[in-house]
Structures are given as C-alpha cells and as structure tokens.
Write a protein that holds these residues in place. Structure first.
Motif: not given
Length: 142
Positions: A25-32, A52-58, A74-78, A97-103
């Motif tokens: 992808g690239d930084e303008n992709g739909r999901h990072i 969507s941005i996913t940064a799990n286990g960082c 729309t989605v931020l998963k941390l 922004l619909l979803v924020i995941g902080l589990e």
C-alpha cells in the motif's frame, strides 16, 4: 530482527511509510497497519487518507494527538500497548470516527467529556477498568 530502541519521530515516520509500502500500500491507502513495530508514539499520519489505523502490540504509551490523525479516520485500534490515559483531546473533530479499540492496555483514566462530544462514535472498548469509569460515565459505547 534487530530491536529498535529509540528513534526520532522523523525516522519513525520514514520506517512506518516503508512498512506500509512493503505491505503493498501507500500512506494514502485505506488501511494502515503498523502492528508489532516498536514505538512509544504513533507518527504523524495526518497527511494520509486512511480510513483505518491499527497499531497493536507496539508499546505505545500515549494516544496519538488529534493533529497526527487523518481527518478521514473511521477505525483506530491501539490494542495490547502501554496506554494509561485515553485523553482523545480533539477527537470530536474526526466526524467519521466510529470505533476506538483499546483492549489490553492499562487504561486508568478516560476523557469522558471528549468521548461524549464524538458525533458518530459507535464503539469504545478496553476502558472498563479505568479508575474514573462507572455506570454514570455515560459510556453507551463500551
């Protein structure tokens, strides 16, 4: 694989952009997704059009500042990081922004005032153990 101990924000941004390109992808992709890349803080991705941005286990220890997030988010998963405060100051200005995941974060405090101002937030997860969480917090999203 070498462990990255400390890098500047500029170097981290370069690393993240390289990983995104390697993922096809690239930084303008739909999901990072930068899952598993060691960092204290998410780099500035405000110039992307990601949904969507996913940064799990960082190893993140803070929520990304509003100014570092794309307006289209729309989605931020941390999940599975070291975040103790869910400040989210300014996130009310992310209208989609619909979803924020902080589990699996040691969340101790949540900015409930900011959460209440997010126009379309449908789900906020991982904040149930916050010291200032209670039934009266107004979290209909949890």
């Amino acid at each position: 694989m070498k462990k990255i101990v400390r890098v500047t924000e500029n170097d981290l941004t370069k690393i993240v952009r390289k990983v995104i390109k390697e993922q096809g992808g690239d930084e303008n992709g739909r999901h990072i997704s930068v899952t598993g890349i060691p960092m204290d803080m998410l780099p500035n991705l405000s110039d992307s059009n990601a949904l969507s941005i996913t940064a799990n286990g960082c190893g993140l220890n803070t929520m990304p500042p509003f100014e570092h997030l794309p307006k289209s988010l729309t989605v931020l998963k941390l999940e599975n990081n070291d975040i103790t405060e869910a400040d989210m100051e300014g996130y009310r200005n992310l209208p989609d922004l619909l979803v924020i995941g902080l589990e699996d974060n040691p969340i101790q405090w949540v900015n409930w005032e900011e959460v209440g101002e997010m126009p379309n937030l449908a789900r906020l997860s991982g904040v149930e153990d916050a010291e200032n969480y209670n039934e009266k917090s107004g979290c209909v999203y949890c």
